[in-house]
Scaffold this motif. Structure first.
Motif, PDB file in Angstrom:
ATOM      1  N   MET A   1       8.305 -20.428  33.855  1.00  0.00           N
ATOM      2  CA  MET A   1       7.768 -19.871  32.634  1.00  0.00           C
ATOM      3  C   MET A   1       8.162 -18.394  32.580  1.00  0.00           C
ATOM      4  N   TYR A   2       8.722 -17.975  31.466  1.00  0.00           N
ATOM      5  CA  TYR A   2       9.199 -16.610  31.287  1.00  0.00           C
ATOM      6  C   TYR A   2       8.089 -15.746  30.695  1.00  0.00           C
ATOM      7  N   LEU A  71       5.852 -18.010  12.890  1.00  0.00           N
ATOM      8  CA  LEU A  71       6.502 -16.716  12.667  1.00  0.00           C
ATOM      9  C   LEU A  71       5.922 -15.613  13.541  1.00  0.00           C
ATOM     10  N   ARG A  72       4.642 -15.674  13.844  1.00  0.00           N
ATOM     11  CA  ARG A  72       4.032 -14.637  14.677  1.00  0.00           C
ATOM     12  C   ARG A  72       4.652 -14.605  16.064  1.00  0.00           C
ATOM     13  N   LEU A  73       5.280 -15.693  16.489  1.00  0.00           N
ATOM     14  CA  LEU A  73       5.904 -15.765  17.812  1.00  0.00           C
ATOM     15  C   LEU A  73       7.411 -15.488  17.777  1.00  0.00           C
ATOM     16  N   TYR A  74       7.939 -15.082  16.640  1.00  0.00           N
ATOM     17  CA  TYR A  74       9.390 -14.904  16.473  1.00  0.00           C
ATOM     18  C   TYR A  74       9.968 -13.890  17.475  1.00  0.00           C
ATOM     19  N   ALA A  75       9.343 -12.725  17.605  1.00  0.00           N
ATOM     20  CA  ALA A  75       9.855 -11.688  18.517  1.00  0.00           C
ATOM     21  C   ALA A  75       9.797 -12.153  19.971  1.00  0.00           C
ATOM     22  N   CYS A  76       8.722 -12.852  20.328  1.00  0.00           N
ATOM     23  CA  CYS A  76       8.591 -13.391  21.696  1.00  0.00           C
ATOM     24  C   CYS A  76       9.693 -14.410  21.961  1.00  0.00           C
ATOM     25  N   ALA A  77       9.973 -15.249  20.977  1.00  0.00           N
ATOM     26  CA  ALA A  77      10.980 -16.291  21.133  1.00  0.00           C
ATOM     27  C   ALA A  77      12.373 -15.701  21.321  1.00  0.00           C
ATOM     28  N   LEU A 107       5.472 -17.024  28.081  1.00  0.00           N
ATOM     29  CA  LEU A 107       4.156 -16.408  28.021  1.00  0.00           C
ATOM     30  C   LEU A 107       4.340 -15.078  27.299  1.00  0.00           C
ATOM     31  N   SER A 108       3.629 -14.881  26.189  1.00  0.00           N
ATOM     32  CA  SER A 108       3.784 -13.647  25.422  1.00  0.00           C
ATOM     33  C   SER A 108       3.103 -12.492  26.148  1.00  0.00           C
ATOM     34  N   ASP A 111      -0.499 -12.883  26.780  1.00  0.00           N
ATOM     35  CA  ASP A 111      -0.854 -14.010  27.662  1.00  0.00           C
ATOM     36  C   ASP A 111      -1.112 -15.306  26.895  1.00  0.00           C
ATOM     37  N   GLU A 112      -0.298 -15.559  25.898  1.00  0.00           N
ATOM     38  CA  GLU A 112      -0.379 -16.807  25.121  1.00  0.00           C
ATOM     39  C   GLU A 112       0.853 -17.648  25.461  1.00  0.00           C
ATOM     40  N   ILE A 113       0.643 -18.902  25.820  1.00  0.00           N
ATOM     41  CA  ILE A 113       1.755 -19.800  26.141  1.00  0.00           C
ATOM     42  C   ILE A 113       2.405 -20.274  24.843  1.00  0.00           C
ATOM     43  N   PHE A 114       3.739 -20.266  24.812  1.00  0.00           N
ATOM     44  CA  PHE A 114       4.474 -20.748  23.645  1.00  0.00           C
ATOM     45  C   PHE A 114       5.739 -21.464  24.101  1.00  0.00           C
ATOM     46  N   TYR A 115       6.322 -22.217  23.199  1.00  0.00           N
ATOM     47  CA  TYR A 115       7.538 -22.976  23.475  1.00  0.00           C
ATOM     48  C   TYR A 115       8.627 -22.578  22.490  1.00  0.00           C
ATOM     49  N   VAL A 116       9.869 -22.652  22.962  1.00  0.00           N
ATOM     50  CA  VAL A 116      11.044 -22.388  22.136  1.00  0.00           C
ATOM     51  C   VAL A 116      11.971 -23.589  22.281  1.00  0.00           C
ATOM     52  N   GLN A 117      12.389 -24.131  21.146  1.00  0.00           N
ATOM     53  CA  GLN A 117      13.272 -25.295  21.186  1.00  0.00           C
ATOM     54  C   GLN A 117      14.660 -24.926  20.670  1.00  0.00           C
ATOM     55  N   ILE A 118      15.670 -25.306  21.440  1.00  0.00           N
ATOM     56  CA  ILE A 118      17.067 -25.039  21.091  1.00  0.00           C
ATOM     57  C   ILE A 118      17.806 -26.363  21.038  1.00  0.00           C
TER      58      ILE A 118
END
Length: 134
Positions: A1-2, A71-77, A107-108, A111-118
């Motif tokens: 986890m990054y 969209l709120r997670l765009y920069a983290c992604a 992990l933003s 400290d929020e877990i999120f996923y990125v799909q490519i």
């Protein structure tokens, strides 16, 4: 986890404020790219380009509340795509057997877990499809 150095974009649940902040991030990436086709280079994929314009088309298919959440997670992604050395979960796309879907976990800064799909096409081109919280 990054562990991302970036936090969620400001704006709360107001779509207009969040999309404005996300578009500013996108334009900064677009200005650096020739022919204005926005991309970032990925550390995990050994410096290969990940094109990010497909994210916006995918986002338009979602309901408004879900758009804001993503969209709120765009920069983290974008930070995760550029800097993550960790191996993603990879599977074959059931709808198109020649494509692979890579899912990274992050992990933003909040400290929020999120996923990125490519998505990886048959020709090997990679596209940033989506990001979403856990």
């Amino acid at each position: 986890m990054y562990q991302s150095k970036r936090g969620r974009l400001p704006g709360g649940s107001n779509y207009n404020k969040v999309v404005r902040a996300a578009r500013l991030e996108h334009r900064a990436l677009q200005k650096n790219a020739p022919r204005r086709l926005a991309y970032v280079k990925s550390r995990y994929f050994k410096g290969k380009k990940i094109f990010i314009d497909e994210f916006w088309m995918h986002l338009k298919q979602k309901p408004p509340a879900d758009r804001v959440r993503r969209l709120r997670l765009y920069a983290c992604a974008i930070d995760l795509i550029m800097n993550s050395p960790f191996e993603p979960t990879t599977r074959i796309n059931q709808n198109k057997p020649g494509e692979k879907l890579h899912r990274f976990t992050g992990l933003s800064a909040n400290d929020e877990i999120f996923y990125v799909q490519i998505r990886e096409s048959k020709k090997g081109r990679k596209y940033f499809m989506s990001t979403f919280p856990e």
